[in-house]
Design a protein around this motif. Structure first.
Motif, PDB file in Angstrom:
ATOM      1  N   THR A   1       0.835  -1.200   0.000  1.00 20.83           N
ATOM      2  CA  THR A   1       0.000   0.000   0.000  1.00 20.83           C
ATOM      3  C   THR A   1       0.872   1.253   0.000  1.00 20.83           C
ATOM      4  O   THR A   1       0.648   2.172  -0.784  1.00 20.83           O
ATOM      5  CB  THR A   1      -0.946   0.003   1.218  1.00 20.83           C
TER       6      THR A   1
ATOM      7  N   GLY B   1       2.570   1.659  -3.434  1.00 23.73           N
ATOM      8  CA  GLY B   1       1.687   2.186  -4.469  1.00 23.73           C
ATOM      9  C   GLY B   1       1.400   3.656  -4.296  1.00 23.73           C
ATOM     10  O   GLY B   1       1.303   4.403  -5.269  1.00 23.73           O
ATOM     11  N   LYS B   2       1.285   4.099  -3.055  1.00 22.64           N
ATOM     12  CA  LYS B   2       0.967   5.499  -2.788  1.00 22.64           C
ATOM     13  C   LYS B   2       2.101   6.446  -3.170  1.00 22.64           C
ATOM     14  O   LYS B   2       1.880   7.652  -3.299  1.00 22.64           O
ATOM     15  CB  LYS B   2       0.599   5.686  -1.321  1.00 22.64           C
TER      16      LYS B   2
ATOM     17  N   ASP C   1      -7.283   3.620   1.248  1.00 21.51           N
ATOM     18  CA  ASP C   1      -5.842   3.405   1.117  1.00 21.51           C
ATOM     19  C   ASP C   1      -5.517   2.401   0.024  1.00 21.51           C
ATOM     20  O   ASP C   1      -4.569   2.588  -0.737  1.00 21.51           O
ATOM     21  CB  ASP C   1      -5.245   2.923   2.442  1.00 21.51           C
ATOM     22  N   GLN C   2      -6.301   1.333  -0.064  1.00 24.54           N
ATOM     23  CA  GLN C   2      -6.053   0.317  -1.086  1.00 24.54           C
ATOM     24  C   GLN C   2      -6.297   0.874  -2.490  1.00 24.54           C
ATOM     25  O   GLN C   2      -5.517   0.612  -3.410  1.00 24.54           O
ATOM     26  CB  GLN C   2      -6.941  -0.903  -0.849  1.00 24.54           C
TER      27      GLN C   2
ATOM     28  N   ALA D   1      -3.483   3.206  -3.396  1.00 27.27           N
ATOM     29  CA  ALA D   1      -2.296   2.435  -3.739  1.00 27.27           C
ATOM     30  C   ALA D   1      -2.388   1.887  -5.161  1.00 27.27           C
ATOM     31  O   ALA D   1      -1.402   1.911  -5.908  1.00 27.27           O
ATOM     32  CB  ALA D   1      -2.100   1.292  -2.751  1.00 27.27           C
TER      33      ALA D   1
END
Length: 71
Positions: free
Chosen positions: A4, A7-8, A35-36, A39
């Motif tokens: 996560t 990806g962010k 959040d997912q 990400a």
């Protein structure tokens, strides 16, 4: 590994603002957290940036060899 957070990393500047708003709306209508979704969006932006970089590097190498470079 924290996928996560990885990806962010792709969400900075305008991408972060847009990604955050999109992620908020999508997370409300899906089973995934904000959040997912952020990400995932960030990972897509990172993949696009990597693809553009390698495409450019290939063109530079072709030009250096005297080959015709397709745009």
């Amino acid at each position: 590994m924290d996928y996560t957070a990885m990806g962010k990393v792709g969400l900075s500047g305008w991408r972060g603002k847009v990604g955050g708003k999109v992620a908020e709306r999508v997370s409300e209508k899906s089973q995934f957290s904000q959040d997912q979704i952020e990400a995932l969006i960030g990972a897509v932006f990172l993949a696009l940036a990597a693809w553009q970089f390698f495409k450019l590097a290939r063109q530079v190498l072709q030009a250096g060899r005297g080959e015709e470079v397709a745009s």
